[in-house]
Design an enzyme around this catalytic site. Sequence first.
Site, PDB file in Angstrom:
ATOM      1  N   PHE A 290       0.859  -1.191   0.000  1.00  0.00           N
ATOM      2  CA  PHE A 290       0.000   0.000   0.000  1.00  0.00           C
ATOM      3  C   PHE A 290       0.896   1.242   0.000  1.00  0.00           C
ATOM      4  O   PHE A 290       1.833   1.321   0.797  1.00  0.00           O
ATOM      5  CB  PHE A 290      -0.902  -0.033   1.244  1.00  0.00           C
ATOM      6  CG  PHE A 290      -1.986   0.978   1.228  1.00  0.00           C
ATOM      7  CD1 PHE A 290      -3.165   0.746   0.539  1.00  0.00           C
ATOM      8  CD2 PHE A 290      -1.840   2.186   1.897  1.00  0.00           C
ATOM      9  CE1 PHE A 290      -4.185   1.683   0.524  1.00  0.00           C
ATOM     10  CE2 PHE A 290      -2.854   3.133   1.886  1.00  0.00           C
ATOM     11  CZ  PHE A 290      -4.031   2.887   1.197  1.00  0.00           C
TER      12      PHE A 290
ATOM     13  N   ARG B  39     -12.217  -4.748  -7.192  1.00  0.00           N
ATOM     14  CA  ARG B  39     -11.936  -5.399  -5.902  1.00  0.00           C
ATOM     15  C   ARG B  39     -13.238  -5.601  -5.134  1.00  0.00           C
ATOM     16  O   ARG B  39     -14.047  -4.687  -5.011  1.00  0.00           O
ATOM     17  CB  ARG B  39     -10.986  -4.493  -5.126  1.00  0.00           C
ATOM     18  CG  ARG B  39     -10.439  -5.078  -3.859  1.00  0.00           C
ATOM     19  CD  ARG B  39      -9.392  -4.159  -3.253  1.00  0.00           C
ATOM     20  NE  ARG B  39     -10.004  -2.970  -2.673  1.00  0.00           N
ATOM     21  CZ  ARG B  39      -9.449  -2.221  -1.721  1.00  0.00           C
ATOM     22  NH1 ARG B  39      -8.242  -2.530  -1.267  1.00  0.00           N
ATOM     23  NH2 ARG B  39     -10.056  -1.166  -1.236  1.00  0.00           N
TER      24      ARG B  39
ATOM     25  N   ASP C 220       2.110  -5.025   8.661  1.00  0.00           N
ATOM     26  CA  ASP C 220       0.920  -4.182   8.528  1.00  0.00           C
ATOM     27  C   ASP C 220      -0.274  -5.127   8.387  1.00  0.00           C
ATOM     28  O   ASP C 220      -0.354  -5.908   7.429  1.00  0.00           O
ATOM     29  CB  ASP C 220       1.056  -3.264   7.305  1.00  0.00           C
ATOM     30  CG  ASP C 220      -0.073  -2.235   7.247  1.00  0.00           C
ATOM     31  OD1 ASP C 220      -1.187  -2.561   7.706  1.00  0.00           O
ATOM     32  OD2 ASP C 220       0.155  -1.138   6.726  1.00  0.00           O
TER      33      ASP C 220
ATOM     34  N   LYS D 295     -11.400  -0.825   8.776  1.00  0.00           N
ATOM     35  CA  LYS D 295     -11.691  -1.781   7.704  1.00  0.00           C
ATOM     36  C   LYS D 295     -12.509  -2.923   8.307  1.00  0.00           C
ATOM     37  O   LYS D 295     -13.649  -2.730   8.683  1.00  0.00           O
ATOM     38  CB  LYS D 295     -10.388  -2.222   7.049  1.00  0.00           C
ATOM     39  CG  LYS D 295      -9.735  -1.050   6.274  1.00  0.00           C
ATOM     40  CD  LYS D 295      -8.361  -1.329   5.733  1.00  0.00           C
ATOM     41  CE  LYS D 295      -7.852  -0.110   4.955  1.00  0.00           C
ATOM     42  NZ  LYS D 295      -6.420  -0.190   4.668  1.00  0.00           N
TER      43      LYS D 295
HETATM   44  C1  LIG Z   1      -5.726   1.008   4.495  1.00  0.00           C
HETATM   45  C2  LIG Z   1      -4.238   0.882   4.679  1.00  0.00           C
HETATM   46  C3  LIG Z   1      -3.497   1.906   5.270  1.00  0.00           C
HETATM   47  C4  LIG Z   1      -4.154   3.185   5.668  1.00  0.00           C
HETATM   48  O1  LIG Z   1      -3.332   4.014   6.417  1.00  0.00           O
HETATM   49  P1  LIG Z   1      -3.957   5.335   7.059  1.00  0.00           P
HETATM   50  O2  LIG Z   1      -2.841   5.923   7.798  1.00  0.00           O
HETATM   51  O3  LIG Z   1      -5.113   4.908   7.903  1.00  0.00           O
HETATM   52  O4  LIG Z   1      -4.455   6.197   5.952  1.00  0.00           O
HETATM   53  C5  LIG Z   1      -2.146   1.692   5.464  1.00  0.00           C
HETATM   54  N1  LIG Z   1      -1.540   0.545   5.067  1.00  0.00           N
HETATM   55  C6  LIG Z   1      -2.250  -0.447   4.479  1.00  0.00           C
HETATM   56  C7  LIG Z   1      -1.560  -1.687   4.073  1.00  0.00           C
HETATM   57  C8  LIG Z   1      -3.611  -0.305   4.260  1.00  0.00           C
HETATM   58  O5  LIG Z   1      -4.299  -1.277   3.658  1.00  0.00           O
END
Ligand SMILES: *Cc1c(COP(=O)(O)O)cnc(C)c1O
Length: 414
Positions: A129, A375, A201, A227
């Site tokens: 991400f 998705r 993560d 989520k």
């Molecule tokens: C959704 C997501 C984020 C979101 O980060 P924010 O700081 O809440 O915007 C970060 N890393 C991953 C892998 C995600 O899927």
Amino acid sequence: MTTAYDCLQHDQHDPLASLREQFALPADVIYLDGNSLGAQPKAAAKRAMQVIEQEWGTDLIRSWNSAGWFDLPSRLGDLLAPLIGANPAEVVITDSTSINLFKALAAALQLQAQQHPQKKVIVSERSNFPTDLYIIEGITQWLQRGYELRLVDSVSELSIAVDQDVAAVVLTQVNYRSGELLDMAATTALAHAHDALIIWDLSHSAGAVPVDLNGARADYAIGCCYKYLNGGPGAPAFIWVAPRHLADFQHPLSGWWGHTSPFAMQSGFIPTPSIRRALCGTQPIISLALIEIGLATFKSTDMTAVRKKSLHLTDLFIELVEQNCSTHGLELITPRAHAKRGSHVSFLHPHAYSIIQALIRRGIIGDYREPSVMRFGFTPLYTSYMDVWNAADALRDILDNNSYEINTPRYTVT
Ligand SMILES: *Cc1c(COP(=O)(O)O)cnc(C)c1O
């Protein structure tokens, strides 16, 4: 061949079916985007009003103690812990995933600088991400100590990319685009074999797949509460630190909430011995309070049951789409092997964006991700087997009739 009747039968025998009642889903919507923003638990509105009217409105500043506001980040962390294979007092809920990654990586690099100062490489996946990669870039540029980011194009390259130069490995357990699930224990062992620390993560795994942080001997973990954990839009995120690293957990966001005695108002930062050293400043209490409601949606089930239904739902969707849409050039990018699949399914199509828009116009909410990815997230707490049937059938209808506009104007999604 699976029929609509089979799906009805699955719903009738689904031990989790009654959990959908907890959610305020509109009747005309099939929601396949709980991997991006979890649905609203019905109890959230009442809890928000209680915090605003009673705790804030009437009890005012007394609520820091009387309503447990001060303890909220750790109390919520304790509630989350069993979903991610952690113990109480190992995790707090605070800040965003991006900020928590900053803290975890800063702490990992600091620890490595003391133990293995020659290690200068941070490994991640090119398809991670973007915010994760941006935060790594930000830290390496800001530290100016010669750190470099080494990206792999596929997890199969990790065994070569992780070598003696690697200080830290930053990976997302379930890829946000493909839905690929990594083997946490094996990948952690690989990092440790080279004296690298690993940060997981869990944004697309917490509440979606069983996670065992302690069992895998992971070093640090972070992830989203908005989520699969249904904590509400922009809900604060979590950060977990392995107990063996806690005493050495130092990060540069050393605000007063991480101080050993925040109300002593002393000069000089002394981190508190507990996981609360991961906190920075004053917490967003209304948002935090709603996470308790989100976590409560898991109360009457467990991750084994959630995972079982998740795999059944994703298997079914893949089967139905392939059965119905075989002539339309969809390409599955989600692994078929259960051991490698999270809780969403992604297909490539040149007109992915317009097709998703056409589905959304029919109340079937999945989402689009660059490039050309459709998705679909499956959240066992509130997705039914008939939802899966209806979504696959609508997709077939849209493709069979070309009823998507090729040039739908794009808007920005987050
Ligand atoms: C959704 C997501 C984020 C979101 O980060 P924010 O700081 O809440 O915007 C970060 N890393 C991953 C892998 C995600 O899927």
